[in-house]
Design an enzyme around this catalytic site. Structure first.
Site, PDB file in Angstrom:
ATOM      1  N   GLY A 239       0.837  -1.199   0.000  1.00 10.19           N
ATOM      2  CA  GLY A 239       0.000   0.000   0.000  1.00 10.19           C
ATOM      3  C   GLY A 239       0.868   1.243   0.000  1.00 10.19           C
ATOM      4  O   GLY A 239       2.030   1.205  -0.420  1.00 10.19           O
ATOM      5  N   SER A 240       0.320   2.323   0.517  1.00 12.62           N
ATOM      6  CA  SER A 240       1.040   3.601   0.483  1.00 12.62           C
ATOM      7  C   SER A 240       2.163   3.604   1.518  1.00 12.62           C
ATOM      8  O   SER A 240       2.161   2.812   2.471  1.00 12.62           O
ATOM      9  CB  SER A 240       0.073   4.738   0.806  1.00 12.62           C
ATOM     10  OG  SER A 240      -0.345   4.617   2.153  1.00 12.62           O
ATOM     11  N   SER A 241       3.107   4.526   1.358  1.00 17.84           N
ATOM     12  CA  SER A 241       4.194   4.655   2.329  1.00 17.84           C
ATOM     13  C   SER A 241       3.627   5.054   3.691  1.00 17.84           C
ATOM     14  O   SER A 241       4.128   4.607   4.730  1.00 17.84           O
ATOM     15  CB  SER A 241       5.223   5.681   1.848  1.00 17.84           C
ATOM     16  OG  SER A 241       5.826   5.214   0.668  1.00 17.84           O
ATOM     17  N   GLY A 244       2.411   1.983   5.303  1.00 18.86           N
ATOM     18  CA  GLY A 244       3.562   1.154   5.681  1.00 18.86           C
ATOM     19  C   GLY A 244       4.232   1.656   6.954  1.00 18.86           C
ATOM     20  O   GLY A 244       4.664   0.863   7.795  1.00 18.86           O
ATOM     21  N   GLU A 261       5.793  -3.479   0.914  1.00 17.80           N
ATOM     22  CA  GLU A 261       5.897  -3.122  -0.509  1.00 17.80           C
ATOM     23  C   GLU A 261       5.026  -1.883  -0.682  1.00 17.80           C
ATOM     24  O   GLU A 261       3.813  -1.964  -0.786  1.00 17.80           O
ATOM     25  CB  GLU A 261       5.411  -4.290  -1.359  1.00 17.80           C
ATOM     26  CG  GLU A 261       5.898  -4.226  -2.789  1.00 17.80           C
ATOM     27  CD  GLU A 261       4.780  -3.957  -3.749  1.00 17.80           C
ATOM     28  OE1 GLU A 261       4.741  -2.810  -4.272  1.00 17.80           O
ATOM     29  OE2 GLU A 261       3.959  -4.842  -3.980  1.00 17.80           O
ATOM     30  N   CYS A 295       2.042   0.129  -8.512  1.00 19.39           N
ATOM     31  CA  CYS A 295       3.167   0.678  -7.743  1.00 19.39           C
ATOM     32  C   CYS A 295       4.381   0.818  -8.652  1.00 19.39           C
ATOM     33  O   CYS A 295       5.281   1.606  -8.367  1.00 19.39           O
ATOM     34  CB  CYS A 295       3.462  -0.193  -6.537  1.00 19.39           C
ATOM     35  SG  CYS A 295       3.771  -1.881  -6.972  1.00 19.39           S
TER      36      CYS A 295
HETATM   37  C1  UN1 Z   1       1.804  -3.547  -7.640  1.00 17.10           C
HETATM   38  O1  UN1 Z   1       1.444  -2.609  -8.334  1.00 17.10           O
HETATM   39  O2  UN1 Z   1       1.599  -3.534  -6.382  1.00 17.10           O
HETATM   40  O3  UN1 Z   1       5.563  -5.399 -11.935  1.00 17.10           O
HETATM   41  C2  UN1 Z   1       2.421  -4.794  -8.156  1.00 17.10           C
HETATM   42  C3  UN1 Z   1       4.346  -5.183 -12.034  1.00 17.10           C
HETATM   43  C4  UN1 Z   1       3.384  -6.254 -11.556  1.00 17.10           C
HETATM   44  C5  UN1 Z   1       3.152  -6.127 -10.093  1.00 17.10           C
HETATM   45  C6  UN1 Z   1       2.738  -4.777  -9.613  1.00 17.10           C
HETATM   46  N1  UN1 Z   1       3.955  -7.537 -11.849  1.00 17.10           N
HETATM   47  O4  UN1 Z   1       3.891  -4.169 -12.546  1.00 17.10           O
END
Ligand code: UN1
Length: 506
Positions: A239-241, A244, A261, A295
């Site tokens: 999720g967002s920082s 986290g 992540e 992300c």
């Molecule tokens: C995400 O956005 O949390 O590399 C994961 C990627 C994908 C996973 C993204 N395999 O864009």
């Protein structure tokens, strides 16, 4: 495609229980609607967990862990093989549900399910490869080695944008490692979680091990309980920082482990010797795919001054031909943003960027599409100076900042100048420049690509990033080690008791 038929084939009802631990529980908490961002209509409802139901789920997952850890790892792998097969059988429907719930285009929805299948395949092989090292002991007639044991029931908190793939990275790997899983999906995309849990339920039927894949739907209240719950030795959160920081500090306070992540703010450098056609195609997918809500989405395009005009022209042409609309429809490349708030956030960022000297080259506005919700926007490119403060924040929307630089050194400096450190890329035909970008003085990100965009990583590598991205690594390579505890063992098979470091104690 018939929405009701998809939901029904996946076993979903009008109202769905949001708690599972071997059997389904009503949840006890509020009943929440799940919206289709494309239409703005309610897809179905879900009952969330109250505190008592959450406790029960974790108790059951803890019981399941006891039996699961005693199951040989390759046998655990066999269950994951069956899970992978069940996902193959349901790929089309589950992919469509991902699209209905998140608004990502169907190709990406089914791609996400493929990512689940891939990690299951990886985990099956891994179940026979949970290797420890053997070390040479400094003492005669001693043997030293390390072994890896299951960790416990683990908490997995997932985000709306990859509602099922990121769970599968954690669940498939965690499960072959011998952990049971307690999943808190995003409140905005919990229907896919119910559907996947129903698939797990069928895979584990008759084994008494259903609670290996448990579900506890709810909002930040449940997430916060998980973070503080000593029964869960590891919390893996996406999720967002900001999220986290809050989860990570709570877990750290009880000396638990967390695997985070978090936000990305990914850049792609385009040098003057790059194949601009390739770079344009890569940047388009990375910046506009998933409507800029990965992300790994490309947010900053750092271009050498000799090619910046050419590159800007190519990008604007590409952006203006992106078909926007119903993500279920073939040919559409960009669907809606997830919520009205996300749209407001994007429009506010465009304004802020302009106030900081940014010039909108294309997009920047809401796009109204007849008969659909008002969550559609135009993919946007903003030319801006490298020192603009907005470049330091991640706006989860399709805004791409175009930044001009004069050298590779400056490009790398700009790449590394943000708080986040997830993904990065360089486009160049020079091996020296590419290696320089990959060297210890190059990109400071967890992912660094050459002539490939920032998004769309394969599952075989370890996925994650540095700095405000949280430092966690999930998915392939040796990321499995986070899901196990390492035990270093020294065995004395002689009759003497020599001490290490040559210490005499008699
Ligand atoms: C995400 O956005 O949390 O590399 C994961 C990627 C994908 C996973 C993204 N395999 O864009």
């Amino acid at each position: 495609m018939d929405e009701a038929a998809i939901l029904s084939r996946l076993g979903l009802d009008r109202v769905n229980p949001g708690a599972y631990a071997g059997i389904w529980y009503e949840g006890g908490g509020d009943t929440e609607p799940i919206y289709n961002p494309t239409t703005g209509d309610v897809l179905a409802e879900i009952t969330t967990c109250d505190a008592a139901t959450y406790d029960l789920v974790v108790d059951k997952a803890t019981e399941a862990f006891e039996a699961w850890r005693a199951t040989p790892a390759p046998v655990r792998g066999e269950y994951i093989r069956r899970l992978g097969q069940a996902l193959r059988d349901r790929k089309e429907d589950l992919g469509a549900l991902v699209t209905l719930e998140t608004g990502k285009i169907l190709a990406e929805g089914t791609g996400e399910v493929q990512e689940m299948i891939d990690i299951c395949d990886f985990a099956v092989g891994l179940s026979r490869q949970l290797y420890g090292l053997t070390m040479a002991s400094e003492r005669p007639r001693h043997r030293m080695y390390e072994q890896w044991h299951p960790l416990g029931p683990i908490g997995v908190i997932t985000a709306f944008n990859f509602p099922v793939a990121v769970w599968s990275w954690n669940a498939a790997i965690g499960a072959v490692c011998g952990d049971s899983i307690v999943w808190k999906p995003s409140p905005r995309s919990s229907l896919t979680a119910v559907a996947v849990t129903a698939i797990c339920d069928r895979v584990m039927a008759g084994t008494g091990l259903g609670a290996v894949f448990s579900l506890a739907a709810g909002g930040t209240g449940i997430g916060s309980r998980m973070a503080g719950d000593r029964r869960l030795p590891l919390i893996s959160a996406t999720g967002s920082s900001a999220m986290g920081r809050s989860v990570g500090s709570k877990v750290a306070n009880r000396l638990g482990s967390s695997l985070l992540e978090l936000g990305g703010n990914n850049a792609m450098i385009v040098m003057d010797d790059a194949d601009l056609d390739l770079a344009t195609r890569a940047a388009l997918f990375a910046a506009v795919g998933t409507a800029g809500q990965r992300c790994t989405t490309l947010r900053r395009l750092i271009v050498h001054s000799d090619v910046v005009e050419d590159m800007a022209k190519r990008m604007v042409t590409a952006y203006e031909s992106v078909p926007i609309g119903d993500p279920m429809q073939e040919g559409i490349l960009m669907g809606p943003l997830i919520t009205d708030d996300a749209v407001a956030g994007m429009l506010a960022a465009v304004e802020t960027a302009q106030a900081q000297g940014g010039k909108v080259l294309t997009g920047g506005r809401r796009r109204s599409i007849h008969g659909l919700s008002d969550r559609f926007v135009e993919p946007t490119i903003i030319e801006i100076g490298k020192d603009a403060p907005i470049l330091h924040t991640e706006t989860f929307a399709p805004i791409l900042y175009l930044i001009e630089v004069r050298s590779l050194a400056e490009a790398i400096e700009v790449n590394n100048s943000v708080p986040q450190g997830l993904s990065s890329a360089i486009f160049t035909d020079s091996i020296g420049r590419a290696e320089s970008f990959l060297s210890h003085r190059g990109s400071d990100c967890g992912l660094a690509n050459v002539n490939i965009g920032t998004s769309g990583a394969e599952i075989g590598g370890a996925f994650g990033g540095e700095k405000d991205t949280g430092g966690g690594r999930e998915s392939g390579s040796d990321a499995w080690k986070a899901y196990m505890r390492r035990q270093t063992t020294t065995i004395n098979w002689g009759g003497e008791l020599p001490l290490a470091q040559g210490i005499e104690f008699s």
